[in-house]
Design an enzyme around this catalytic site. Structure first.
Site, PDB file in Angstrom:
ATOM      1  N   ASP A  75       0.823  -1.212   0.000  1.00  0.00           N
ATOM      2  CA  ASP A  75       0.000   0.000   0.000  1.00  0.00           C
ATOM      3  C   ASP A  75       0.862   1.269   0.000  1.00  0.00           C
ATOM      4  O   ASP A  75       1.800   1.385   0.776  1.00  0.00           O
ATOM      5  CB  ASP A  75      -0.918  -0.016   1.235  1.00  0.00           C
ATOM      6  CG  ASP A  75      -2.148   0.852   1.045  1.00  0.00           C
ATOM      7  OD1 ASP A  75      -2.005   2.018   0.621  1.00  0.00           O
ATOM      8  OD2 ASP A  75      -3.252   0.361   1.320  1.00  0.00           O
ATOM      9  N   THR A 114      -7.062   4.198  -1.494  1.00  0.00           N
ATOM     10  CA  THR A 114      -6.812   2.776  -1.296  1.00  0.00           C
ATOM     11  C   THR A 114      -7.938   1.860  -1.787  1.00  0.00           C
ATOM     12  O   THR A 114      -7.705   0.950  -2.577  1.00  0.00           O
ATOM     13  CB  THR A 114      -6.566   2.514   0.200  1.00  0.00           C
ATOM     14  OG1 THR A 114      -5.420   3.283   0.579  1.00  0.00           O
ATOM     15  CG2 THR A 114      -6.305   1.046   0.486  1.00  0.00           C
ATOM     16  N   ASN A 157     -13.118   5.935  -0.101  1.00  0.00           N
ATOM     17  CA  ASN A 157     -12.946   5.014   1.028  1.00  0.00           C
ATOM     18  C   ASN A 157     -14.164   5.039   1.949  1.00  0.00           C
ATOM     19  O   ASN A 157     -14.416   4.095   2.702  1.00  0.00           O
ATOM     20  CB  ASN A 157     -11.711   5.391   1.846  1.00  0.00           C
ATOM     21  CG  ASN A 157     -10.418   5.041   1.134  1.00  0.00           C
ATOM     22  OD1 ASN A 157     -10.391   4.167   0.266  1.00  0.00           O
ATOM     23  ND2 ASN A 157      -9.338   5.728   1.485  1.00  0.00           N
ATOM     24  N   GLU A 160     -13.686 -10.046   1.287  1.00  0.00           N
ATOM     25  CA  GLU A 160     -14.564 -10.723   2.259  1.00  0.00           C
ATOM     26  C   GLU A 160     -16.034 -10.678   1.841  1.00  0.00           C
ATOM     27  O   GLU A 160     -16.907 -11.157   2.552  1.00  0.00           O
ATOM     28  CB  GLU A 160     -14.386 -10.076   3.636  1.00  0.00           C
ATOM     29  CG  GLU A 160     -13.036 -10.383   4.234  1.00  0.00           C
ATOM     30  CD  GLU A 160     -12.724  -9.488   5.424  1.00  0.00           C
ATOM     31  OE1 GLU A 160     -13.417  -9.609   6.441  1.00  0.00           O
ATOM     32  OE2 GLU A 160     -11.790  -8.669   5.327  1.00  0.00           O
ATOM     33  N   ASP A 191       2.355   2.772   3.148  1.00  0.00           N
ATOM     34  CA  ASP A 191       1.308   3.799   3.227  1.00  0.00           C
ATOM     35  C   ASP A 191       1.164   4.324   4.650  1.00  0.00           C
ATOM     36  O   ASP A 191       1.032   5.530   4.882  1.00  0.00           O
ATOM     37  CB  ASP A 191      -0.029   3.200   2.774  1.00  0.00           C
ATOM     38  CG  ASP A 191      -1.150   4.221   2.817  1.00  0.00           C
ATOM     39  OD1 ASP A 191      -1.198   5.082   1.925  1.00  0.00           O
ATOM     40  OD2 ASP A 191      -1.976   4.178   3.749  1.00  0.00           O
ATOM     41  N   HIS A 240       1.602   8.402   5.545  1.00  0.00           N
ATOM     42  CA  HIS A 240       0.616   9.360   6.053  1.00  0.00           C
ATOM     43  C   HIS A 240       1.157  10.139   7.239  1.00  0.00           C
ATOM     44  O   HIS A 240       0.897  11.322   7.388  1.00  0.00           O
ATOM     45  CB  HIS A 240      -0.661   8.628   6.478  1.00  0.00           C
ATOM     46  CG  HIS A 240      -1.529   8.279   5.329  1.00  0.00           C
ATOM     47  ND1 HIS A 240      -2.263   9.224   4.649  1.00  0.00           N
ATOM     48  CD2 HIS A 240      -1.771   7.106   4.710  1.00  0.00           C
ATOM     49  CE1 HIS A 240      -2.935   8.635   3.671  1.00  0.00           C
ATOM     50  NE2 HIS A 240      -2.637   7.347   3.682  1.00  0.00           N
ATOM     51  N   ASP A 282      -1.141   0.557  -4.790  1.00  0.00           N
ATOM     52  CA  ASP A 282      -2.438   1.122  -5.172  1.00  0.00           C
ATOM     53  C   ASP A 282      -2.342   2.584  -5.587  1.00  0.00           C
ATOM     54  O   ASP A 282      -3.161   3.061  -6.361  1.00  0.00           O
ATOM     55  CB  ASP A 282      -3.457   0.926  -4.037  1.00  0.00           C
ATOM     56  CG  ASP A 282      -2.949   1.429  -2.689  1.00  0.00           C
ATOM     57  OD1 ASP A 282      -1.735   1.698  -2.542  1.00  0.00           O
ATOM     58  OD2 ASP A 282      -3.768   1.550  -1.756  1.00  0.00           O
ATOM     59  N   HIS A 283      -1.340   3.303  -5.076  1.00  0.00           N
ATOM     60  CA  HIS A 283      -1.196   4.740  -5.342  1.00  0.00           C
ATOM     61  C   HIS A 283       0.129   5.186  -4.751  1.00  0.00           C
ATOM     62  O   HIS A 283       0.798   4.399  -4.065  1.00  0.00           O
ATOM     63  CB  HIS A 283      -2.338   5.534  -4.699  1.00  0.00           C
ATOM     64  CG  HIS A 283      -2.492   5.214  -3.233  1.00  0.00           C
ATOM     65  ND1 HIS A 283      -1.578   5.620  -2.290  1.00  0.00           N
ATOM     66  CD2 HIS A 283      -3.400   4.462  -2.566  1.00  0.00           C
ATOM     67  CE1 HIS A 283      -1.931   5.154  -1.109  1.00  0.00           C
ATOM     68  NE2 HIS A 283      -3.022   4.424  -1.240  1.00  0.00           N
ATOM     69  N   HIS A 294      -2.615  11.163  -0.334  1.00  0.00           N
ATOM     70  CA  HIS A 294      -2.810  10.721  -1.711  1.00  0.00           C
ATOM     71  C   HIS A 294      -4.293  10.824  -1.986  1.00  0.00           C
ATOM     72  O   HIS A 294      -5.077  11.015  -1.057  1.00  0.00           O
ATOM     73  CB  HIS A 294      -2.296   9.287  -1.888  1.00  0.00           C
ATOM     74  CG  HIS A 294      -2.882   8.328  -0.907  1.00  0.00           C
ATOM     75  ND1 HIS A 294      -4.078   7.675  -1.112  1.00  0.00           N
ATOM     76  CD2 HIS A 294      -2.469   7.957   0.324  1.00  0.00           C
ATOM     77  CE1 HIS A 294      -4.348   6.928  -0.066  1.00  0.00           C
ATOM     78  NE2 HIS A 294      -3.398   7.078   0.842  1.00  0.00           N
TER      79      HIS A 294
END
Ligand SMILES: *[C@@H]1O[C@H](CO)[C@@H](O)[C@H](O)[C@H]1NC(C)=O
Ligand SMILES: *[C@@H]1O[C@H](CO)[C@@H](O)[C@H](O)[C@H]1NC(C)=O
Ligand SMILES: *[C@@H]1O[C@H](CO)[C@@H](O)[C@H](O)[C@H]1NC(C)=O
Ligand SMILES: *[C@@H]1O[C@H](CO)[C@@H](O)[C@H](O)[C@H]1NC(C)=O
Ligand SMILES: *[C@@H]1O[C@H](CO)[C@@H](O)[C@H](O)[C@H]1NC(C)=O
Ligand SMILES: [Zn+2]
Length: 475
Positions: free
Chosen positions: A95, A132, A153, A199, A251, A255, A298-299, A412
């Site tokens: 991530d 994400t 998100n 899931e 990730d 942050h 993912d980014h 992001h």
């Protein structure tokens, strides 16, 4: 908060794995416990061995020159499987692995995949918004968020008023057909060690205990790798053909401290060591060259600071933005005014204020009716997307009003054309060229690539028909 992980992760304290390159260059040191007495016959043998090797090398070099000088270079074709009964793809997400992080420190294991695999030379392009959940689900469905439904998100369904969060596993939110569903619908096995949406029960995918892990950010990364390796010890009819593996880092650190902190370097080194753990586990089982390993993110990530804030309260001379209208602020400003308020008027009054020169950093935010956003963002055709969207320049943040929060970190979610939002794409396996570089592409192309490797019929999606043929070697 775009990380999946609710708990702070402990920092990696792993030793760096030995660089295989330097290991090759270092001559083996004879151990003192095994003395070897040099004898004349040994010397003669060694001499003959060396000269034979040299002459072999010279003759093969000439043969190579002869073969390549007057014929086209031999076209690399897909290699056949030597041990596995069927192709297997491991899709790994790290991530927030911004493109370029792979050069922050020594990453011998990632570079092993790059050297003998295919890499997007200037990175993988995320979808907008570069967040994400929207991106992970685009990777496995081949759909832009507009069409797979995970448009942020966290968002509110404007019809029912229900709120989607990162803990929502009801299938009504998750549109499209993710790869694990495509796999099981066609009679094969899939396994997920975390992935947004995994899931959710869809089609024949029921998230079975044996193959589907329920999200728990505290599970050590090493344990995730070892569980995935364990699938290769199963009998072939139980062995999954498609496996996902997810790491919250870097990730999580990005942050908190932004992309340029030593904490990121440590997190990147840890991810590299996990890739090493996976490679050696596959090698131990004799299947590394048979398995397709796709490592991506993912980014990306960009530094943010309180010096780059735009406050909506500053717009009050032009228009009063009520806090209840605001669905999200940074980096996607999303506004849903009540039905008696003109959307076009909100947009024009906000833009008038922002471009007046009287609002701090106002020029770094521009408001749009969603249908007027640049079409390349594909961010309009879903009723779930709020009617008014603000685009921020990278690194800027929006807040409703001034506060005492003073902090710098990373974020992001910005425009996916910005290089800071790019991530990596590295693929190693029988159908990927060795040491091959390809141009950057959007992650919606990946669904078709994996479906093609696994010989599955893919669902309709936003990837192009020809992309998989272009990136994969001819069988
Ligand atoms: C790359 O692949 C070749 C076989 O094609 C193999 O001999 C070599 O060891 C591999 N290199 C790495 C770094 O895995
Ligand atoms: C999450 O994982 C940790 C570490 O393996 C474990 O101790 C904990 O019990 C797990 N939590 C849940 C809810 O399963
Ligand atoms: C819209 O309706 C609300 C009450 O529902 C009212 O308070 C508000 O003044 C109205 N706004 C406009 C622009 O008419
Ligand atoms: C980010 O992308 C936008 C839209 O393409 C562009 O206007 C802006 O200049 C980019 N910012 C940077 C720093 O490249
Ligand atoms: C994306 O794919 C969906 C599903 O096939 C389709 O409905 C939509 O029109 C596509 N959009 C674009 C921009 O290709
Ligand atoms: Zn992320």
């Amino acid at each position: 908060m775009a990380s999946l992980s609710p708990q702070p992760r402990k920092l990696p304290a792993d030793e760096e794995p030995a660089d295989p390159k330097t290991a090759l260059l270092t001559p083996p040191v004879p151990s003192p416990s095994s003395p070897s007495s040099p004898s004349p016959s040994r010397f003669l043998f060694a001499f003959l061995l060396v000269t034979t090797c040299i002459s072999l090398a010279i003759s093969s070099a000439f043969a190579f020159l002869l073969l390549t000088s007057n014929s086209k270079p031999v076209k690399e074709v897909a290699r056949s499987l030597s041990k596995l009964p069927h192709p297997v793809v491991i899709l790994i997400s790290s991530d927030g692995f911004r493109f370029g992080y792979q050069f922050k420190t020594s990453t011998p294991n990632i570079h092993r995949l790059i050297r003998n695999g295919t890499e997007a030379e200037t990175g993988l392009i995320p979808v907008f918004p570069t967040l994400t959940f929207p991106n992970h689900y685009s990777i496995v469905t081949g759909l832009y968020p507009t069409y797979h439904g995970i448009i942020n998100n966290r968002f509110t369904d404007p019809v029912t008023g229900e709120v989607f969060t990162m803990q929502s596993h009801e299938s009504k939110w998750w549109l499209g057909e993710p790869l694990w569903e495509t796999v099981v619908n066609q009679g094969k096995k899939a396994a997920t060690f975390f992935w947004p949406g995994s899931e959710v029960k869809k089609g024949k995918w029921s998230c079975p205990d044996k193959y589907c892990q329920h999200y728990n950010g505290s599970v050590p990364f090493e344990e995730r790798v070892d569980t995935v390796l364990g699938y290769f010890d199963l009998p072939s009819n139980e062995m999954p053909v498609f496996i996902t593996l997810y790491f919250e880092d870097p990730d999580h650190q990005g942050h908190q401290v932004g992309p340029d902190d030593p904490e990121i370097t440590n997190a990147v080194a840890h991810i590299d060591s996990l890739i090493g753990r996976l490679i050696s586990g596959l090698e131990k089982r004799g299947v590394f060259e048979d398995v397709t390993v796709i490592l991506l993110g993912d980014h990306g990530m960009v530094g943010t600071c309180d010096k780059k804030l735009i406050y909506l309260e500053d717009l009050s001379p032009w228009i009063e933005i009520e806090s209840e209208w605001v669905q999200s602020t940074t980096p996607v400003l999303a506004i849903t005014p009540p039905s008696n308020v003109s959307l076009a008027e909100v947009v024009s009054k906000m833009n008038e204020g922002l471009s007046s020169g009287k609002i701090e950093h106002g020029n770094y935010l521009k408001m749009f009716l969603k249908e007027d956003l640049p079409t390349r963002l594909h961010y309009a055709a879903s009723y779930r997307i709020p009617p008014i969207i603000g685009l921020l320049q990278e690194g800027y943040k929006v807040e409703l009003k001034r506060s005492d929060n003073k902090e710098c970190g990373g974020a992001h979610g910005y425009d996916n054309t910005n290089f800071s939002m790019r991530t990596i794409f590295i693929a190693h396996g029988p159908q990927f060229g060795k040491g091959r570089k390809v141009k950057s592409f959007e992650n919606v192309q990946i669904y078709n690539v994996i479906a093609s490797i696994l010989k599955l019929k893919g669902a309709a999606n936003n990837g192009s028909e020809s992309f998989a043929d272009n990136i994969l070697l001819e069988s």
